[in-house]
Design a protein around this motif. Structure first.
Motif, PDB file in Angstrom:
ATOM      1  N   GLY A 203       0.808  -1.215   0.000  1.00 54.28           N
ATOM      2  CA  GLY A 203       0.000   0.000   0.000  1.00 54.28           C
ATOM      3  C   GLY A 203       0.837   1.258   0.000  1.00 54.28           C
ATOM      4  N   ARG A 204       1.921   1.233   0.743  1.00 53.32           N
ATOM      5  CA  ARG A 204       2.805   2.393   0.821  1.00 53.32           C
ATOM      6  C   ARG A 204       3.397   2.712  -0.550  1.00 53.32           C
ATOM      7  NH1 ARG A 204       7.334   1.642   5.162  1.00 53.32           N
ATOM      8  NH2 ARG A 204       5.455   1.499   6.438  1.00 53.32           N
ATOM      9  N   LYS A 205       3.711   1.684  -1.309  1.00 53.44           N
ATOM     10  CA  LYS A 205       4.349   1.871  -2.619  1.00 53.44           C
ATOM     11  C   LYS A 205       3.413   2.501  -3.638  1.00 53.44           C
ATOM     12  CE  LYS A 205       7.434  -2.095  -1.873  1.00 53.44           C
ATOM     13  NZ  LYS A 205       7.771  -3.484  -2.285  1.00 53.44           N
ATOM     14  N   ILE A 206       2.087   2.326  -3.437  1.00 61.77           N
ATOM     15  CA  ILE A 206       1.140   2.892  -4.407  1.00 61.77           C
ATOM     16  C   ILE A 206       0.422   4.127  -3.843  1.00 61.77           C
ATOM     17  CG2 ILE A 206       0.794   0.683  -5.570  1.00 61.77           C
ATOM     18  CD1 ILE A 206      -1.876   0.413  -4.102  1.00 61.77           C
ATOM     19  N   GLY A 207       0.935   4.642  -2.728  1.00 62.28           N
ATOM     20  CA  GLY A 207       0.403   5.887  -2.191  1.00 62.28           C
ATOM     21  C   GLY A 207      -0.725   5.739  -1.187  1.00 62.28           C
ATOM     22  N   PHE A 208      -1.010   4.503  -0.744  1.00 60.26           N
ATOM     23  CA  PHE A 208      -2.055   4.273   0.241  1.00 60.26           C
ATOM     24  C   PHE A 208      -1.510   3.369   1.355  1.00 60.26           C
ATOM     25  CE2 PHE A 208      -4.306   5.196  -3.683  1.00 60.26           C
ATOM     26  CZ  PHE A 208      -5.238   6.138  -3.266  1.00 60.26           C
ATOM     27  N   PRO A 209      -0.684   3.917   2.244  1.00 58.58           N
ATOM     28  CA  PRO A 209      -0.121   3.093   3.321  1.00 58.58           C
ATOM     29  C   PRO A 209      -1.227   2.535   4.216  1.00 58.58           C
ATOM     30  CG  PRO A 209       0.202   5.421   3.770  1.00 58.58           C
ATOM     31  CD  PRO A 209      -0.299   5.329   2.365  1.00 58.58           C
ATOM     32  N   THR A 210      -1.057   1.300   4.618  1.00 57.17           N
ATOM     33  CA  THR A 210      -2.081   0.650   5.436  1.00 57.17           C
ATOM     34  C   THR A 210      -1.474   0.088   6.708  1.00 57.17           C
ATOM     35  OG1 THR A 210      -1.774  -1.494   4.322  1.00 57.17           O
ATOM     36  CG2 THR A 210      -3.449  -0.007   3.416  1.00 57.17           C
ATOM     37  N   ALA A 211      -2.339  -0.023   7.714  1.00 52.88           N
ATOM     38  CA  ALA A 211      -1.985  -0.728   8.952  1.00 52.88           C
ATOM     39  C   ALA A 211      -2.537  -2.138   8.836  1.00 52.88           C
ATOM     40  CB  ALA A 211      -2.580  -0.002  10.152  1.00 52.88           C
ATOM     41  N   ASN A 212      -1.650  -3.105   8.936  1.00 49.69           N
ATOM     42  CA  ASN A 212      -2.048  -4.507   8.856  1.00 49.69           C
ATOM     43  C   ASN A 212      -2.479  -4.952  10.259  1.00 49.69           C
ATOM     44  OD1 ASN A 212      -2.174  -6.704   6.887  1.00 49.69           O
ATOM     45  ND2 ASN A 212      -0.705  -7.739   8.208  1.00 49.69           N
ATOM     46  N   ILE A 213      -3.719  -5.397  10.398  1.00 52.68           N
ATOM     47  CA  ILE A 213      -4.290  -5.659  11.719  1.00 52.68           C
ATOM     48  C   ILE A 213      -4.405  -7.165  11.977  1.00 52.68           C
ATOM     49  CG2 ILE A 213      -6.173  -5.151  13.304  1.00 52.68           C
ATOM     50  CD1 ILE A 213      -4.777  -2.656  12.189  1.00 52.68           C
ATOM     51  N   GLU A 214      -3.806  -7.589  13.070  1.00 47.74           N
ATOM     52  CA  GLU A 214      -3.999  -8.962  13.548  1.00 47.74           C
ATOM     53  C   GLU A 214      -5.097  -8.914  14.602  1.00 47.74           C
ATOM     54  OE1 GLU A 214      -1.211 -10.906  16.446  1.00 47.74           O
ATOM     55  OE2 GLU A 214      -0.824 -12.198  14.712  1.00 47.74           O
ATOM     56  N   THR A 215      -6.243  -9.481  14.289  1.00 52.93           N
ATOM     57  CA  THR A 215      -7.384  -9.389  15.187  1.00 52.93           C
ATOM     58  C   THR A 215      -7.149 -10.224  16.442  1.00 52.93           C
ATOM     59  OG1 THR A 215      -8.846  -9.054  13.300  1.00 52.93           O
ATOM     60  CG2 THR A 215      -9.882  -9.702  15.366  1.00 52.93           C
TER      61      THR A 215
END
Length: 315
Positions: A203-215
């Motif tokens: 996501g960071r590489k395409i301009g939309f950084p994300t938080a990966n969530i472990e539930t």
């Protein structure tokens, strides 16, 4: 509110508690049907000048009673359940550890040790509540087992659009991505707890950084798709979108693991290792495979615009 965890056989006696009006149930999610039971117990307590209490159980009885190894997808963690009950103004929460030994109690033994023995003066539960070994105790048999020491109230089936409000129904709705209807039955937005972990960082590489969530805590994740969400980081809520799925644009769905990734609109700090909460507001679309990065980016932009509109309306 005071919270006690009881391990069978517990060591408490009547003198450890004031007279209690107790609501009985597992109360997963503390949905509107559960709230009716708890509120009824509280109303009795307020009217009769006694303390209110909720008795719940952990883990889910099916985990212990099933002959097969079974995991339960919960609608609320123990902490979430306690928080929602606290918001209702209850004085005591009694969390009974559900073990095979506890499950083996005869109905009269359960009543003697866990109701009479904890100074219950009134019991409230739903019409379908059962207790004791094999669930042989019913609300209709409770007056007999009460030995004249406490009274009881049966709360009839609570319905919404002619359907029973139940944890099972809410799980089914979430399994289809119907987070709006599920939240309506819960009386608040469906919420999961998680830990931010390292992901693939695409996501960071395409301009939309994300938080990966472990539930965490075995909480149920809604079905695959893109959702408008809020995420709480260190007691502050932030708006965003969440993708639940297998990222078919990048992975073979048959081999990929399910991921929960949240992109926040106005947040750029590193939060690896943070415990977060995700509120699920509305499902925007199903997960799909795109014909390249440009097509994916264009769709994310559309998803973001729609999520901003949804979150704005919620305010």
């Amino acid at each position: 509110m005071k919270v006690y965890t009881l391990h069978h056989p517990h060591q408490f006696n009547k003198d450890d508690f004031p007279p209690l009006s107790i609501a009985l149930g597992f109360f997963d999610g503390v949905h509107k049907g559960h709230q009716k039971v708890i509120q009824t117990a509280k109303e009795y307590a307020d009217t009769h000048g006694v303390k209110s209490a909720v008795m719940t159980f952990d883990p889910h009885p099916s985990v212990v009673l099933s002959s097969k190894k079974k995991s339960v997808e919960y609608l609320s963690s123990v902490d979430q359940k306690i928080s929602k009950i606290d918001q209702m103004g209850i004085d005591y929460v009694l969390i009974v550890r559900f073990t095979s030994a506890f499950a083996s109690l005869e109905p009269q033994e359960f009543v003697d040790q866990y109701l009479i023995g904890l100074n219950a003066v009134h019991i409230t539960a739903g019409f379908d509540y059962t207790y004791g070994k094999f669930g042989r105790g019913k609300m209709e048999t409770l007056p007999f087992h009460a030995r004249g020491i406490f009274t009881s109230t049966i709360v009839e089936k609570q319905v919404d659009h002619d359907e029973k409000i139940s944890s099972t129904r809410i799980r089914e709705l979430l399994a289809h991505g119907d987070v709006e209807i599920a939240s309506h039955l819960l009386g608040s937005f469906y919420e999961t707890e998680g830990l931010v972990i390292h992901g693939e960082k695409r996501g960071r590489k395409i301009g939309f950084p994300t938080a990966n969530i472990e539930t965490l805590n075995g909480l149920l994740i809604p079905s695959t798709g893109v959702y408008a969400v809020r995420m709480k980081i260190q007691n502050t809520w932030y708006d965003g979108i969440c993708n639940v799925g297998y990222k078919p644009t990048f992975n073979d769905p048959d081999q990929a693991a399910l991921s929960v990734e949240v992109h926040l609109f106005n947040y750029s700090e590193s939060i690896y290792g943070e415990k977060v909460n995700v509120q699920w507001l509305k499902r925007i679309r199903s997960e799909k495979k795109f014909n390249g990065i440009d097509e994916l980016i264009a769709q994310i932009e559309k998803d973001k615009d729609e999520a901003i509109h949804i979150l704005s309306d919620q305010r």
